[in-house]
Motif scaffolding. Sequence first.
Motif, mmCIF file in Angstrom:
data_model
loop_
_atom_site.group_PDB
_atom_site.id
_atom_site.type_symbol
_atom_site.label_atom_id
_atom_site.label_comp_id
_atom_site.label_asym_id
_atom_site.label_seq_id
_atom_site.Cartn_x
_atom_site.Cartn_y
_atom_site.Cartn_z
ATOM 1 N N ASP A 199 0.822 -1.199 0.000
ATOM 2 C CA ASP A 199 0.000 0.000 0.000
ATOM 3 C C ASP A 199 0.856 1.250 0.000
ATOM 4 O O ASP A 199 0.577 2.216 -0.697
ATOM 5 N N ARG A 225 -10.475 1.352 -7.633
ATOM 6 C CA ARG A 225 -11.476 0.726 -6.765
ATOM 7 C C ARG A 225 -11.119 -0.728 -6.483
ATOM 8 O O ARG A 225 -11.329 -1.229 -5.372
ATOM 9 N N GLY A 267 -8.853 -1.352 -3.513
ATOM 10 C CA GLY A 267 -9.468 -1.338 -2.190
ATOM 11 C C GLY A 267 -8.645 -0.622 -1.141
ATOM 12 O O GLY A 267 -8.688 -0.973 0.039
ATOM 13 N N GLU A 319 -8.177 2.033 1.299
ATOM 14 C CA GLU A 319 -9.100 2.918 2.015
ATOM 15 C C GLU A 319 -8.571 4.347 2.077
ATOM 16 O O GLU A 319 -7.410 4.583 2.365
ATOM 17 N N GLY A 320 -9.464 5.293 1.792
ATOM 18 C CA GLY A 320 -9.123 6.702 1.909
ATOM 19 C C GLY A 320 -8.470 7.303 0.692
ATOM 20 O O GLY A 320 -8.057 8.453 0.715
ATOM 21 N N THR A 366 -9.257 7.401 -3.459
ATOM 22 C CA THR A 366 -10.009 7.018 -4.652
ATOM 23 C C THR A 366 -9.476 7.689 -5.915
ATOM 24 O O THR A 366 -9.816 7.282 -7.010
ATOM 25 N N THR A 416 -14.489 10.953 0.682
ATOM 26 C CA THR A 416 -13.185 11.122 1.348
ATOM 27 C C THR A 416 -13.239 12.241 2.369
ATOM 28 O O THR A 416 -12.772 12.086 3.506
ATOM 29 N N ASP A 437 -15.525 10.767 10.674
ATOM 30 C CA ASP A 437 -15.079 9.554 11.373
ATOM 31 C C ASP A 437 -14.320 9.906 12.641
ATOM 32 O O ASP A 437 -13.484 10.821 12.651
ATOM 33 N N ARG A 446 -10.727 4.968 12.384
ATOM 34 C CA ARG A 446 -9.845 4.985 11.226
ATOM 35 C C ARG A 446 -8.406 4.891 11.692
ATOM 36 O O ARG A 446 -8.079 5.182 12.843
ATOM 37 N N THR A 505 -4.937 5.928 6.987
ATOM 38 C CA THR A 505 -6.141 6.330 6.255
ATOM 39 C C THR A 505 -6.347 7.834 6.321
ATOM 40 O O THR A 505 -6.657 8.481 5.308
ATOM 41 N N GLN A 527 -6.445 10.410 3.152
ATOM 42 C CA GLN A 527 -7.594 11.283 2.915
ATOM 43 C C GLN A 527 -7.167 12.746 2.823
ATOM 44 O O GLN A 527 -7.606 13.479 1.926
#
Length: 240
Positions: free
Chosen positions: A25, A151, A154, A156-157, A159, A166, A173, A178, A182, A186
């Motif tokens: 990631d 997508r 996957g 997270e945070g 796109t 986001t 949140d 989170r 993440t 974002q």
Amino acid sequence: MSGGTIERGRATRLFAATRELVGQDDRLLPPLLVLTLLSGVVDAVSLLGLGHVFVANMTGNLVLVGLSLAASPESSATGPVVALGGFIAGALLVRAVAPRHVDHRSLLGVCAALEAVLFVAAALNWSYGDGKTLPILLCAVALGMQNAAVRRLGLEGLTTTVMTSTLTGLVADRAEERTASTSRRQTLSVLILVAGAALGAVAVRSAGTPGTLAAVAVLAVVVAVTVLVRESGTRSGARA
């Protein structure tokens, strides 16, 4: 072998797998942020150079279609509808690629390479063609592929285009809901998309629409090379 030894062995394997996933990631973060910058630039190009239309932000196009249906002055459904159709077509192209045939990271690299081709084609059509419809369609197909490929990752945070969810996650949140990574993704996503839009506006004024699309194609090539070369190196290391 005792139960405690077995549990420690399982925990060690789980930790190693988790560390590998986090590492993947982290390696994907720079190219995905470049794609986020690209999205901001391209939407600035589409708004300022191709007419009042979005090629990355489909929520805006849905609103524009609604305005045109209400016969709002200066609102035309042609550009938004073309962009929506192109975006859907690009997403469907990625959907047609079964996960068992190509892993998600390689798919992202291939999509980035195809994006570059589409952006160059849009720039050439703008320069030598007639009308804005085809450039809008080509750019929307490119961003549809990008969205669908991201997508599948996957992550997270992040796109690369959709900032409503986001921004909501970043603000609404709770801290315990989170992870720190993440939140970082974002925050960077929102800031980089804004920076991309500003950069795109400056580029359209200084280099024009085709020049800016050519520059966006270069960004897509950088992402494609980075992801595919890194994925090739990872596979070579795994075989070794």
